[in-house]
Design a protein around this motif. Sequence first.
Motif, PDB file in Angstrom:
ATOM      1  N   SER A   2       0.869  -1.304  -0.073  1.00 21.96           N
ATOM      2  CA  SER A   2      -0.124  -0.160   0.267  1.00 21.96           C
ATOM      3  C   SER A   2       0.667   1.163   0.136  1.00 21.96           C
ATOM      4  N   PHE A   3       0.452   2.387  -0.490  1.00 21.95           N
ATOM      5  CA  PHE A   3       1.323   3.579  -0.657  1.00 21.95           C
ATOM      6  C   PHE A   3       0.234   4.687  -0.674  1.00 21.95           C
ATOM      7  N   LYS A   4       1.065   5.869  -0.210  1.00 24.15           N
ATOM      8  CA  LYS A   4       0.379   7.264  -0.286  1.00 24.15           C
ATOM      9  C   LYS A   4       1.304   8.147  -1.016  1.00 24.15           C
ATOM     10  N   ILE A   5       0.912   9.253  -1.617  1.00 24.15           N
ATOM     11  CA  ILE A   5       1.753  10.233  -2.297  1.00 24.15           C
ATOM     12  C   ILE A   5       1.399  11.706  -1.469  1.00 24.15           C
ATOM     13  N   VAL A   6       2.237  11.895  -0.802  1.00 22.80           N
ATOM     14  CA  VAL A   6       1.978  13.258   0.133  1.00 22.80           C
ATOM     15  C   VAL A   6       2.605  14.576  -0.932  1.00 22.80           C
ATOM     16  N   VAL A   7       1.840  15.538  -1.075  1.00 19.36           N
ATOM     17  CA  VAL A   7       2.395  16.855  -1.614  1.00 19.36           C
ATOM     18  C   VAL A   7       2.292  17.999  -1.128  1.00 19.36           C
ATOM     19  N   ASP A   8       2.907  18.933  -1.358  1.00 18.12           N
ATOM     20  CA  ASP A   8       2.744  20.157  -0.435  1.00 18.12           C
ATOM     21  C   ASP A   8       1.636  20.752  -1.601  1.00 18.12           C
ATOM     22  N   SER A   9       1.155  22.076  -1.107  1.00 14.28           N
ATOM     23  CA  SER A   9       0.147  22.431  -1.829  1.00 14.28           C
ATOM     24  C   SER A   9       0.352  23.376  -3.080  1.00 14.28           C
ATOM     25  N   PRO A  21      -7.644   8.606  -3.728  1.00 15.82           N
ATOM     26  CA  PRO A  21      -7.132   8.446  -1.974  1.00 15.82           C
ATOM     27  C   PRO A  21      -5.953   8.179  -1.915  1.00 15.82           C
ATOM     28  N   CYS A  22      -4.920   7.960  -2.981  1.00 20.68           N
ATOM     29  CA  CYS A  22      -3.544   7.790  -2.880  1.00 20.68           C
ATOM     30  C   CYS A  22      -2.807   9.055  -2.504  1.00 20.68           C
ATOM     31  N   PHE A  23      -3.574  10.001  -2.967  1.00 18.72           N
ATOM     32  CA  PHE A  23      -2.928  11.599  -2.775  1.00 18.72           C
ATOM     33  C   PHE A  23      -3.636  12.200  -1.700  1.00 18.72           C
ATOM     34  N   VAL A  24      -2.124  12.749  -0.779  1.00 19.86           N
ATOM     35  CA  VAL A  24      -2.724  13.575   0.400  1.00 19.86           C
ATOM     36  C   VAL A  24      -1.993  14.974   0.193  1.00 19.86           C
ATOM     37  N   ARG A  25      -2.648  16.253   0.267  1.00 19.36           N
ATOM     38  CA  ARG A  25      -2.046  17.571   0.184  1.00 19.36           C
ATOM     39  C   ARG A  25      -1.851  18.074   1.686  1.00 19.36           C
ATOM     40  N   VAL A  26      -0.821  18.589   1.810  1.00 22.93           N
ATOM     41  CA  VAL A  26      -0.476  19.361   2.959  1.00 22.93           C
ATOM     42  C   VAL A  26      -0.224  20.891   2.708  1.00 22.93           C
ATOM     43  N   PRO A  27      -1.230  21.810   3.359  1.00 22.99           N
ATOM     44  CA  PRO A  27      -1.150  22.969   3.000  1.00 22.99           C
ATOM     45  C   PRO A  27       0.169  24.013   3.189  1.00 22.99           C
ATOM     46  N   ASP A  39      -3.685  27.421   1.849  1.00 24.86           N
ATOM     47  CA  ASP A  39      -3.701  26.811   0.760  1.00 24.86           C
ATOM     48  C   ASP A  39      -4.251  25.477   0.881  1.00 24.86           C
ATOM     49  N   ASP A  40      -5.760  25.318   1.146  1.00 30.98           N
ATOM     50  CA  ASP A  40      -6.481  24.138   1.175  1.00 30.98           C
ATOM     51  C   ASP A  40      -7.669  24.078   0.349  1.00 30.98           C
ATOM     52  N   GLU A  41      -8.503  23.382   0.568  1.00 28.01           N
ATOM     53  CA  GLU A  41      -9.581  23.044  -0.537  1.00 28.01           C
ATOM     54  C   GLU A  41     -10.546  24.165  -0.586  1.00 28.01           C
ATOM     55  N   ASN A  42     -10.458  25.139   0.586  1.00 27.51           N
ATOM     56  CA  ASN A  42     -11.091  26.307   0.796  1.00 27.51           C
ATOM     57  C   ASN A  42     -10.682  27.670   0.149  1.00 27.51           C
ATOM     58  N   GLY A  76      -1.201   4.589   7.736  1.00 27.04           N
ATOM     59  CA  GLY A  76      -1.495   3.264   7.768  1.00 27.04           C
ATOM     60  C   GLY A  76      -0.892   2.610   6.640  1.00 27.04           C
ATOM     61  N   VAL A  77       0.113   3.095   5.438  1.00 24.61           N
ATOM     62  CA  VAL A  77       0.272   2.333   4.616  1.00 24.61           C
ATOM     63  C   VAL A  77       1.906   1.931   4.639  1.00 24.61           C
ATOM     64  N   ASP A  78       2.169   1.117   3.655  1.00 18.82           N
ATOM     65  CA  ASP A  78       3.870   0.644   3.738  1.00 18.82           C
ATOM     66  C   ASP A  78       4.795   1.675   3.222  1.00 18.82           C
ATOM     67  N   ASP A  79       4.459   2.384   2.054  1.00 21.53           N
ATOM     68  CA  ASP A  79       5.253   3.205   1.496  1.00 21.53           C
ATOM     69  C   ASP A  79       4.647   4.570   1.260  1.00 21.53           C
ATOM     70  N   VAL A  80       5.362   5.520   1.829  1.00 25.62           N
ATOM     71  CA  VAL A  80       4.867   6.841   1.745  1.00 25.62           C
ATOM     72  C   VAL A  80       6.081   7.778   0.912  1.00 25.62           C
ATOM     73  N   TYR A  81       5.413   8.491  -0.237  1.00 24.82           N
ATOM     74  CA  TYR A  81       6.397   9.111  -1.113  1.00 24.82           C
ATOM     75  C   TYR A  81       5.770  10.783  -1.010  1.00 24.82           C
ATOM     76  N   VAL A  82       6.820  11.309  -0.879  1.00 24.15           N
ATOM     77  CA  VAL A  82       6.642  12.864  -0.481  1.00 24.15           C
ATOM     78  C   VAL A  82       7.262  13.836  -1.752  1.00 24.15           C
ATOM     79  N   VAL A  83       6.402  14.839  -2.138  1.00 23.74           N
ATOM     80  CA  VAL A  83       6.921  15.647  -3.251  1.00 23.74           C
ATOM     81  C   VAL A  83       6.763  17.186  -2.743  1.00 23.74           C
ATOM     82  N   THR A  84       7.881  17.818  -2.747  1.00 28.63           N
ATOM     83  CA  THR A  84       7.747  19.129  -2.354  1.00 28.63           C
ATOM     84  C   THR A  84       8.421  20.235  -3.426  1.00 28.63           C
TER      85      THR A  84
END
Length: 278
Positions: A2-9, A21-27, A39-42, A76-84
Motif C-alpha cells: 500500500s502507498f500514499k503520495i503526500v504533496v505540498d500545496s 485516495p492515494c494523494f494527500v495534500r499538506v497546505p 492553501d487548502d480546499e477552501n 497506515g500504509v507501507d510506502d509514503v512518497y513525498v513531493v515538495t
Amino acid sequence: MSFKIVVDSCCDLTAQMLKDPCFVRVPLTIRSNGSTFVDDENFDQADLLWSMKQSEDAPSTSCPAPQSYLDAYRCGVDDVYVVTLSALLSGSHNCAEQARLLMEEEEPHVNVHVFNSCSAASGEVLIALKIRELAQTGMPFKHVVREIEQFIYQMQTLFVLENLENLRKNGRLTKMQAIVTGALKIKLLCHATPEGEIAKLGQALSVKQALGKMVDKIAADPDHEGRTLVISHCNCLERAFQVKAQVEAKCRFAEVIIVEARGITTVYANDGGIVVSY
C-alpha cells in the motif's frame, strides 16, 4: 504494498486527481495585505489576486510545520512518497525531511522518501502522477525512488508570467532583471535550473511572443517526444488552451494536461502566468 503520495500545496493537482485516495495534500499558508489564506480546499484564488493587487508589499508564504507532514505520513500504509517545492525556493522540503526522521523513529517499518522536485506547480503534478503510475504496478519502493529521482533530473520546467511583481518583491529576480523588465515591460521566458533555481531563457515584447518562443524551444528538444506535458495556469484558462493547441501542432507529447494554479502557484505566477513541465 500500500502507498500514499503526500504533496505540498504548490502541487496543482486538479479536484478530479484529488479524488484518488492515494494523494494527500499538506497546505502552505499565504499572508497578503493583512489577510491570511490557507492553501487548502477552501482557497479562493479571486480573493488572493485582489488582495495582492491592493498591497504594495510582497505576499509572504509559510511552509507546513513538520507536525503537519508527520500527521500526513501516519496513514497506515507501507510506502509514503513525498513531493515538495524546490528546496531552494521554500522550506517545505526541509520540514518534510524533519517529519521523515521523526517517522523513522516512530514507525521504522514504514518507508518514507522525500523528493525535492527542483520545480513547482506543474512540475510537482508531473512527479506525483509518475509516482502513482509506477507504484500502482507494484514496483518495489526503492526502485520507484530510483526511477523518480532520474525522472526529476530529466524533467524540464518553463514559464512565462504576465506580471513579475511578486517575483521581484520576493527577490526571485536579479536586481538588473527587475529593473529592465519593469522599465521596458519585457516579458521573460524562464526555466527551473537542475538545482531548482529560477533562470532566464529568453525575452519578448509580449506574453504571446514569449509563449511562442517557449513552445518552439520545447519542440526543438527531441527528448520531449512521448512524454506528458502539464500546463499550470493562473486565472487564464483560455491562454492555457492556446498553449495546448500550439504544443499539439508542433510537438509530439503523448498527453497534455491543463491544471489550475492553487494558492502558492498564484503567489509567484500571479494573474495570467503559465508554467509548463514535461
